[in-house]
Design a protein around this motif. Structure first.
Motif, short mmCIF file in Angstrom:
data_model
loop_
_atom_site.label_atom_id
_atom_site.label_comp_id
_atom_site.label_asym_id
_atom_site.label_seq_id
_atom_site.Cartn_x
_atom_site.Cartn_y
_atom_site.Cartn_z
N ALA A 1 99.53 9.95 0.59
CA ALA A 1 98.75 8.85 0.02
C ALA A 1 99.57 7.58 0.11
CB ALA A 1 98.41 9.15 -1.44
N VAL A 2 98.95 6.52 0.62
CA VAL A 2 99.61 5.22 0.74
C VAL A 2 98.69 4.14 0.19
CG1 VAL A 2 100.98 5.91 2.75
CG2 VAL A 2 98.70 4.87 3.07
N GLY A 3 99.22 2.96 -0.03
CA GLY A 3 98.41 1.86 -0.52
C GLY A 3 97.31 1.50 0.46
N GLU A 4 96.27 0.88 -0.04
CA GLU A 4 95.14 0.50 0.82
C GLU A 4 95.62 -0.35 1.99
OE1 GLU A 4 90.72 -1.59 0.42
OE2 GLU A 4 92.23 -1.84 -1.15
N GLY A 5 95.20 0.07 3.18
CA GLY A 5 95.63 -0.65 4.38
C GLY A 5 96.99 -0.23 4.89
N ASN A 6 97.65 0.69 4.18
CA ASN A 6 98.96 1.20 4.58
C ASN A 6 99.95 0.07 4.88
OD1 ASN A 6 100.97 3.00 5.27
ND2 ASN A 6 100.11 3.53 7.27
N PRO A 7 100.24 -0.77 3.88
CA PRO A 7 101.10 -1.95 4.10
C PRO A 7 102.52 -1.62 4.56
CG PRO A 7 100.79 -1.56 1.76
CD PRO A 7 99.82 -0.68 2.47
N LYS A 8 103.02 -0.41 4.24
CA LYS A 8 104.38 -0.04 4.63
C LYS A 8 104.41 0.70 5.98
CE LYS A 8 106.28 -1.68 0.94
NZ LYS A 8 107.27 -2.81 0.99
N LYS A 9 103.25 0.82 6.61
CA LYS A 9 103.14 1.43 7.94
C LYS A 9 103.72 2.85 8.01
CE LYS A 9 101.43 -2.49 9.17
NZ LYS A 9 99.94 -2.63 9.26
N VAL A 10 103.38 3.65 7.03
CA VAL A 10 103.82 5.05 7.01
C VAL A 10 102.99 5.83 8.02
CG1 VAL A 10 104.02 7.15 5.62
CG2 VAL A 10 104.51 4.92 4.60
N GLU A 11 103.66 6.59 8.88
CA GLU A 11 102.93 7.33 9.91
C GLU A 11 103.05 8.84 9.78
OE1 GLU A 11 104.22 5.96 13.72
OE2 GLU A 11 103.45 3.92 13.43
N ASN A 12 104.14 9.32 9.21
CA ASN A 12 104.36 10.76 9.14
C ASN A 12 105.32 11.11 8.02
OD1 ASN A 12 107.01 10.26 10.28
ND2 ASN A 12 105.97 10.04 12.26
N LEU A 13 105.61 12.42 7.88
CA LEU A 13 106.50 12.89 6.83
C LEU A 13 107.90 12.30 6.95
CD1 LEU A 13 105.54 16.69 6.59
CD2 LEU A 13 105.14 14.94 4.84
N LYS A 14 108.40 12.15 8.18
CA LYS A 14 109.77 11.65 8.38
C LYS A 14 109.95 10.26 7.79
CE LYS A 14 110.74 14.40 12.52
NZ LYS A 14 111.09 14.38 13.97
N ASP A 15 108.87 9.48 7.77
CA ASP A 15 108.95 8.13 7.23
C ASP A 15 109.26 8.13 5.73
OD1 ASP A 15 108.45 7.04 9.71
OD2 ASP A 15 106.31 6.72 9.34
N LEU A 16 108.94 9.24 5.06
CA LEU A 16 109.18 9.30 3.61
C LEU A 16 110.66 9.34 3.27
CD1 LEU A 16 106.42 11.86 2.53
CD2 LEU A 16 106.28 9.37 2.68
N ALA A 17 111.52 9.60 4.25
CA ALA A 17 112.96 9.64 4.02
C ALA A 17 113.58 8.24 4.00
CB ALA A 17 113.63 10.49 5.09
N ASP A 18 112.81 7.22 4.36
CA ASP A 18 113.32 5.85 4.36
C ASP A 18 113.70 5.44 2.94
OD1 ASP A 18 113.78 3.13 4.53
OD2 ASP A 18 112.00 2.70 5.73
#
Length: 270
Positions: free
Chosen positions: A133-150
């Motif tokens: 789940a990401v904010g409306e419009g995906n402002p942080k440009k999350v694409e996959n699980l690996k991005d959650l490690a940022d």
């Protein structure tokens, strides 16, 4: 004279006999009507026993069970279904503490299995999957699980004792992804709320929960090979004071009507 008297006596006897037979015939008709009406009453009262049921259910079932409960009440006049929603671990604690309830539906089999002494035989009624789940419009440009490690990304997860928290950690560990959440929430709805309010950039929630927040959050799909399947078992509670009615409701959750409602909300067939 004697012949005339005999005829008069016979006539009087006939009249008397007819008079006596009339009420007997009427009684026979009344008995038949009573029998008929009794038969109709029996057929009209067939079906699930009437009762006021309390069902403890996982938070992720909040929206769909409100719809399902209304459908069940409509099909079973005289029955009322009241739901108490919380994280599965909280529901388990309530059962152990003797909370008055009739049935239980958790978001995992592990929690249900731990209550085997307090429940009837459970039946899996639906399944679910996780999404990001990401904010409306995906402002942080999350694409996959690996991005959650940022480390710059504010990620929120459910607590590890919560089913969705265990599923989340399971899929992160499988992909060797280390995430340091800014908070760990007591249920999936709390995780989603953090994202909706902008207090978190992303969070792992059930697909069905993300679908309820289309105007405040977006969902990033997780490939099946990297995902986990959540099972939802339902069971009666042995402490229920309405065991037959509770069993009827739990059985109904596996009917085509109930499954149609669950699938309409995005749940998968068991």
């Amino acid at each position: 004279m004697s012949l005339l008297l005999t005829r008069r006596r016979r006539a009087a006897a006939a009249v008397l006999t007819a008079a006596l037979l009339v009420p007997l015939a009427a009684c026979g008709n009344d008995d038949k009507k009573d029998a008929d009406s009794g038969s109709e009453a029996t057929s009209s009262t067939s079906g699930a026993p009437k009762a006021d049921l309390t069902v403890l259910a996982a938070s992720s079932l909040t929206d769909v069970f409100k719809e399902a409960g209304a459908a069940y009440e409509k099909a079973n006049p005289g029955t009322k279904v009241t739901f108490s929603f919380a994280g599965s671990q909280e529901l388990a604690a309530q059962v152990k503490q003797g909370a008055p309830a009739d049935a239980l539906v958790t978001a995992d089999t592990k929690t249900m299995d731990g209550l085997s002494g307090d429940t009837g035989k459970p039946t899996v009624i639906a399944k679910n999957r996780l999404v990001i789940a990401v904010g409306e419009g995906n402002p942080k440009k999350v694409e996959n699980l690996k991005d959650l490690a940022d480390p710059k990304l504010k990620v929120v997860l459910a607590a590890p004792e919560v089913p969705v928290g265990r599923y989340s950690q399971q899929i992160l560990d499988a992909q060797k992804i280390e995430v340091k959440p800014v908070s760990q929430e007591p249920n999936v709805r709390a995780v989603l709320s953090k994202v909706e309010l902008g207090e978190a950039d992303a969070g792992l929630v059930y697909k069905t929960d993300a679908a309820t927040a289309t105007d405040k959050a977006d969902a990033i799909e997780i490939p099946d090979a990297e995902n986990a399947i959540a099972s939802y078992p339902a069971a009666t509670l042995k402490a229920s004071k309405h065991s037959e009615a509770a069993a009827a409701f739990v059985a109904w959750l596996s009917t085509p009507e109930a499954r149609k409602i669950l699938q309409g909300a995005g749940f998968q067939q068991p």
